[in-house]
Structure formats: structure tokens, C-alpha cells
Design an enzyme around this catalytic site. Sequence first.
Site, PDB file in Angstrom:
ATOM      1  N   ARG A   1      14.156   4.721  13.843  1.00 36.42           N
ATOM      2  CA  ARG A   1      13.603   5.986  14.335  1.00 36.42           C
ATOM      3  C   ARG A   1      14.216   6.468  15.643  1.00 36.42           C
ATOM      4  NH1 ARG A   1       7.377   4.155  13.493  1.00 36.42           N
ATOM      5  NH2 ARG A   1       7.320   4.253  11.214  1.00 36.42           N
TER       6      ARG A   1
ATOM      7  N   HIS B   1      -6.380   8.750   9.531  1.00 35.69           N
ATOM      8  CA  HIS B   1      -6.277   8.767  10.987  1.00 35.69           C
ATOM      9  C   HIS B   1      -6.816  10.087  11.521  1.00 35.69           C
ATOM     10  CE1 HIS B   1      -4.080   5.147  10.713  1.00 35.69           C
ATOM     11  NE2 HIS B   1      -2.891   5.521  11.142  1.00 35.69           N
TER      12      HIS B   1
ATOM     13  N   GLY C   1      -3.495   1.372   8.424  1.00 37.32           N
ATOM     14  CA  GLY C   1      -2.251   1.433   9.176  1.00 37.32           C
ATOM     15  C   GLY C   1      -1.695   0.057   9.500  1.00 37.32           C
TER      16      GLY C   1
ATOM     17  N   CYS D   1       2.952   7.000  11.561  1.00 38.08           N
ATOM     18  CA  CYS D   1       1.871   7.742  10.914  1.00 38.08           C
ATOM     19  C   CYS D   1       1.116   8.633  11.885  1.00 38.08           C
ATOM     20  CB  CYS D   1       0.916   6.777  10.222  1.00 38.08           C
ATOM     21  SG  CYS D   1       0.342   5.414  11.251  1.00 38.08           S
TER      22      CYS D   1
ATOM     23  N   PRO E   1     -25.467 -14.734   7.030  1.00 37.03           N
ATOM     24  CA  PRO E   1     -25.390 -15.774   8.067  1.00 37.03           C
ATOM     25  C   PRO E   1     -24.451 -16.912   7.670  1.00 37.03           C
ATOM     26  CG  PRO E   1     -27.664 -15.105   7.681  1.00 37.03           C
ATOM     27  CD  PRO E   1     -26.840 -14.456   6.603  1.00 37.03           C
TER      28      PRO E   1
ATOM     29  N   ASN F   1       0.826  -1.214   0.000  1.00 35.62           N
ATOM     30  CA  ASN F   1       0.000   0.000   0.000  1.00 35.62           C
ATOM     31  C   ASN F   1       0.856   1.258   0.000  1.00 35.62           C
ATOM     32  OD1 ASN F   1      -2.411  -1.453   0.067  1.00 35.62           O
ATOM     33  ND2 ASN F   1      -2.525  -1.438   2.301  1.00 35.62           N
ATOM     34  N   VAL F   2       1.844   1.300   0.889  1.00 40.53           N
ATOM     35  CA  VAL F   2       2.673   2.502   1.013  1.00 40.53           C
ATOM     36  C   VAL F   2       3.609   2.636  -0.179  1.00 40.53           C
ATOM     37  CG1 VAL F   2       4.420   3.668   2.413  1.00 40.53           C
ATOM     38  CG2 VAL F   2       2.488   2.537   3.527  1.00 40.53           C
TER      39      VAL F   2
ATOM     40  N   PRO G   1     -11.570 -12.682  14.105  1.00 36.70           N
ATOM     41  CA  PRO G   1     -10.393 -11.816  14.100  1.00 36.70           C
ATOM     42  C   PRO G   1      -9.128 -12.588  13.793  1.00 36.70           C
ATOM     43  CG  PRO G   1     -11.750 -11.393  16.037  1.00 36.70           C
ATOM     44  CD  PRO G   1     -12.292 -12.635  15.386  1.00 36.70           C
TER      45      PRO G   1
END
EC number: 1.2.1.11
Length: 340
Positions: free
Chosen positions: A99, A243, A161, A130, A180, A13-14, A186
Site C-alpha cells: 500500500r 465498521h 476485521g 478497511c 459459569p 472470510n474475505v 483473551p
Amino acid sequence: MGYRVVVVGATGNVGREMLNILAERQFPVDEIAALASRKSLGTEVSFGDTTLKTQDLDTFDFEGWDMALFAVGSDATKTFAPKAADAGCVVIDNSSLYRYEPDIPLIVPEVNPDAIEHYRNRNIIANPNCSTAQMVVALKPLHDRARIKRVVVSTYQSVSGAGKEGIDELWDQTKGMYVPGQEVAPSKFQKQIAFNVIPHIDVFMEDGSTKEEWKMVAETKKIVDPSIRVTATCVRVPVFVGHAEAVNIEFEDFLDEDEARDILREAPGIMVVDKREAGGYVTPVECVGDYATYISRIRQDSTIENGLNLWCVSDNLRKGAALNAVQIAELLGNRVLKKG
């Protein structure tokens, strides 16, 4: 003359956003290479009107290339970023790997452009998290005027993200709610994300905060001012891109909300949309695809001395990642690697 530019992780994506923004902003490119892992070898990606075939990161020779924008995870970055840097190619890294290292600059060009000079330490520049990037764009001009003592921020962070897997999980769970027997458990997130919010991004730390929250603290101090106290609560919300943050700021000196509004209107990278009426503010869905960080709901906080509240929204794939990396590349080109 232009630059020879590499985009590492070009199929993600980035990485795709980096290619889009390089083209949109007409970055001076003489030659560009799109790199990906071997499993994505040959995948086609777009660069403006040009179609590029991805090359193999494992075997790519960085010698003779000017800069490489990295949009891969920390593990791959740890392997390949030093190889690029040692070959004389300046690395602009979007992962969290570098970082917090003191000799590597962490840059938001609207906030601390002078830090670019320190890239020479290791030929590597770090891109911030981000959620931090959009917040410090708003904090810096206010800090210059009234000195910030403390920031309390609650984030509302989109699933993009968390990468493609996060987007897919929200989409699949949302569809499954209406069919249904097709409910989706998750997987990427700790709990159901569809029609829910999750106060948990990244791993938990010993003090009870998550690493995402710790990042906002550490990065704000490194980018803006180490004396600023920051406390954060980071929440994943069922939004695809964009965001949002509710930011409470305590200053050393009084700053009137009208003056703060004027300061932010003049600040680079910011658009103020702050009408005290229904819809007179910006939400994540409205910022998608834009470069700006949007500020709304600017108001005095009467519960503390010298306090302000504001609402901050940005496209996390752009300002929170790809755009900031391209802005660093522009800064690097204009200030250091001048050609032509």
C-alpha cells in the site's frame, strides 16, 4: 469474452466474499481458480451456483491468467504476488504489503480511478485498509467542493476485521459470560472483547498511535490528497461485521450541511440516510451484505470555522475488502484489459 481469474486465500472470510461478489456482480469470468494453503487443499468453496475445490497455492502456475485477487496475509503475499505479477497476471492485493510503495497504485475506484494506469509499474494494485476505504468514499466529493484541511476520525471496528479468530473469540467469550466456569480468556485481542471496547488495533508505534491509525493517515493522503491532515483513534468493538466511524472535517471553504448532504447523495457508492429522528441513521448491523457506504448524522460543527460532522458505516468485508477488490478488477477490465 471473459477473464481468467484467480482468488488467492479463497477459504478465508474475505476470499469467500470475493467469490460471492464476483458472482453477484456477474463479473465476466471464463475460468476461475480458488487457491489456498496446502492445509486447506481440496476444501470446497462456492462461486455462484458452482462449487470449486481449492488448489495448492504453492504449486499453482499463474501463466496465462489475467488477474489474481489476493486475500492472504503479507507474508504469503510477499512470496506469491511477485510470482503472479512476473507471469503476467495482474495482482489486486488486499494485504498491507504494497500500500505504501510509491510506484504501486492504492485504489478506491469511486475516488481515484485514474491511478489504475500505474499498475504497469509492477503489475500489482493495492487495496486500502478497511477503515480507510469507507472514509475516503465520503471525503472525496466533499474535498472536491470545499477542500479538506483536517480530519479527526474515531472508528468503531468490528471483530471480523481481525479475521475468523476475532469472530470466534467474540462468540466464545459472549457464550462464556453466561456459563459459569466457561469463561474465555483473551487470545486474539489484547483484552476481553465481549461487552467491551478496546482502543488498540495493530501494534503501537513510537508516537503512541497504533499502526491502524497510522494506516488511515498515510492511505488518505495517498488516495485523496497529501495535504490533508488526519488524526485517528481506532477502536475494536463487540460487533461481528460492519465498521462505523465518527468523522469531523475541517474545510478551507464554508460548506453548508444541506449542500454536503446533497453532494453525498449524488456521490458514487454512497447512500445517505439522515433523518433527525429516532432511528433515522444507519448502524453496522443494517449494512451487512450491502455494497454501499452509508452516511448519517451530517451536521455543522460550530466549534471550528468551516467544520462538519458525519457518521459513516459500511460492511468491512465488502467495501472494506472484497467489494473494493472486485471493483478494482472491474475497473482494470473496463479500462485496460478489455476483451471481446
